[in-house]
Write an enzyme that holds these catalytic residues in place. Structure first.
Site: not given
Ligand SMILES: Cc1cc2nc3c(=O)[nH]c(=O)nc-3n(C[C@H](O)[C@H](O)[C@H](O)COP(=O)(O)OP(=O)(O)OC[C@H]3O[C@@H](n4cnc5c(N)ncnc54)[C@H](O)[C@@H]3O)c2cc1C
Length: 390
Positions: A125, A128, A160, A244, A370-371
């Protein structure tokens, strides 16, 4: 809600149980996050597919059994109770396929789904990006129209299993609408060995090499690999994100089986005087059963024509926190032995608790943090005022 199974459902469950008893590989396969384990899990997908167990809810013409949601739940319960291997085809089966059923063409379904069911095509997928996780609509990777197709550029992160997968599906910006970032996105599929694609592994806490980022440099994608209408990819993506989070990614069967294993661990190794720990084991069992009952209620609602909607966020928060609590309890129960990874011969249960705990730590992050899910619950289910956006 009537929880009595019909005669046909009981037969379906019995058939699945018998098949799994005869086919689940022993000893367990190596982790699917390694090259060796990935290949072994691909072979397992083929074994499942040979008897149409790899995608039970798909129509028969694509290799499924046209199973109802109730039958799918029963299959999942049996699958996890039998301690069968993790599903390396999950992105294709649970995330891409619903998008193709809802928005794809018959040609795409015929070309891609049977190969996906057989494990010949394993998907990653590519949603991100380094600056677009929670705020997915801020993504910057582009799709530029050219004769016969599109040219992709940009960087996709946190994919992933991408280090070993065959193809990816993702969202790309094809038009600029600065005030409406959800508009002008296109949902495309592309091979990971295409010219211009670089797959670069990202180190994980457990050291396993399957996680990767994708660098895309002028990658050509033919028109027939666009899912849905160009520019309307957000809609396609959101339809599948609900699946999902809410239902298909983590079935209750998985947590029911893990909670039963935890209870067994407690009986074998627990200290009866440690009532605090005993209560946490009981909480895990109760949580798994609560999630099961909630899912049965959701399935009943869907069978009557409802959709998962914002309630999917409730499930996501619940199952990810349950998974973490369950594994933390197991590690506390095991003490120092619980820290041994699956590569250590002395690790209890083949190291699955330490391994499962590392993975559970990511549960509150992937599939939407979860946020963010709590924001959705507050605003859309509880009707609370919108929070301040970053
Ligand atoms: C093990 C794993 C597998 C994954 N697999 C895939 C995959 O196969 N394909 C893919 O596309 N993606 C994948 N992801 C990515 C995943 O979807 C993102 O990590 C996730 O959506 C969070 O985005 P970010 O890491 O950019 O964090 P950010 O968006 O930068 O967030 C950082 C922190 O800020 C908080 N935050 C951000 N905005 C807000 C808001 N508006 N209000 C409150 N809190 C907020 C978040 O909750 C988090 O705690 C994977 C991630 C992990 C850890």
């Amino acid at each position: 809600m009537d929880l009595d199974l019909s005669e046909a459902e009981r037969r379906f469950r019995a058939e699945a149980r018998a098949w799994l008893a005869a086919h689940v590989p022993r000893p367990a396969l190596p982790s699917l996050e390694t090259a060796e384990g990935f290949a072994a899990h691909r072979r397992w997908e083929r074994t499942l597919a040979a008897d149409r167990w790899s995608a039970v809810s798909w129509p028969e013409e694509y290799g499924g059994r046209a199973a109802s949601l109730v039958e799918w739940l029963l299959f999942e319960e049996e699958y996890h109770a039998a301690d069968a291997p993790g599903r390396v085809s999950q992105n294709g089966v649970a995330l891409l396929a619903p998008a193709l059923f809802a928005h794809g063409t018959p040609e795409q379904c015929a070309r891609l789904l049977p190969a996906t069911a057989r494990g010949d095509l394993i998907w990653s997928q590519a949603w991100s990006e380094p600056e677009a996780g929670s705020d997915l609509a801020s993504l910057r990777a582009t799709a530029r129209p050219v004769p016969g197709g599109w040219r992709l550029d940009g960087r996709k992160s946190w994919s992933s299993r991408a280090a070993f997968a065959d193809r990816a599906f993702g969202l790309f910006r094809s038009e600029r609408h600065p005030d409406r970032p959800h508009h002008g996105l296109t949902y495309l599929m592309f091979p990971l060995d295409a010219e211009g694609v670089t797959v670069r592994p990202i180190g994980r806490l457990d050291g396993k090499p399957a996680f990767a980022e994708l660098l895309l440099d002028d990658v050509f994608v033919p028109d027939h690999d666009v899912v849905g209408e160009p520019g309307r990819g957000w809609r396609v993506a959101m339809d599948t994100a609900g699946d999902e989070r809410g239902l298909t990614l983590r079935s209750p069967g998985r947590f029911g089986a893990a909670a039963s294993r935890l209870a067994r661990l407690w009986r074998e190794r627990g200290d009866p005087s440690d009532t605090a720990l005993r209560d946490r084991v009981a909480d895990a069992l109760i949580g798994a059963e609560a999630y099961r009952t909630h899912t049965w209620a959701t399935v009943s609602r869907l069978a009557e024509g409802g959709s998962p909607g914002a309630e999917a966020s409730l499930s996501k928060v619940f199952w990810s926190e349950l998974d973490l609590a369950l594994h933390e309890t197991a590690l506390d129960l095991l003490g120092p032995l619980g820290e041994l990874a699956d590569s250590a011969p002395e690790a209890p249960d083949g190291g699955r608790w330490a391994d499962g705990h590392t993975f559970a730590l990511a549960g509150p992050i992937y599939a939407g943090t979860n946020e963010i899910q709590r924001d959705i619950i507050a605003e859309r289910l509880l009707g609370l005022p919108r929070g301040r956006r970053r």
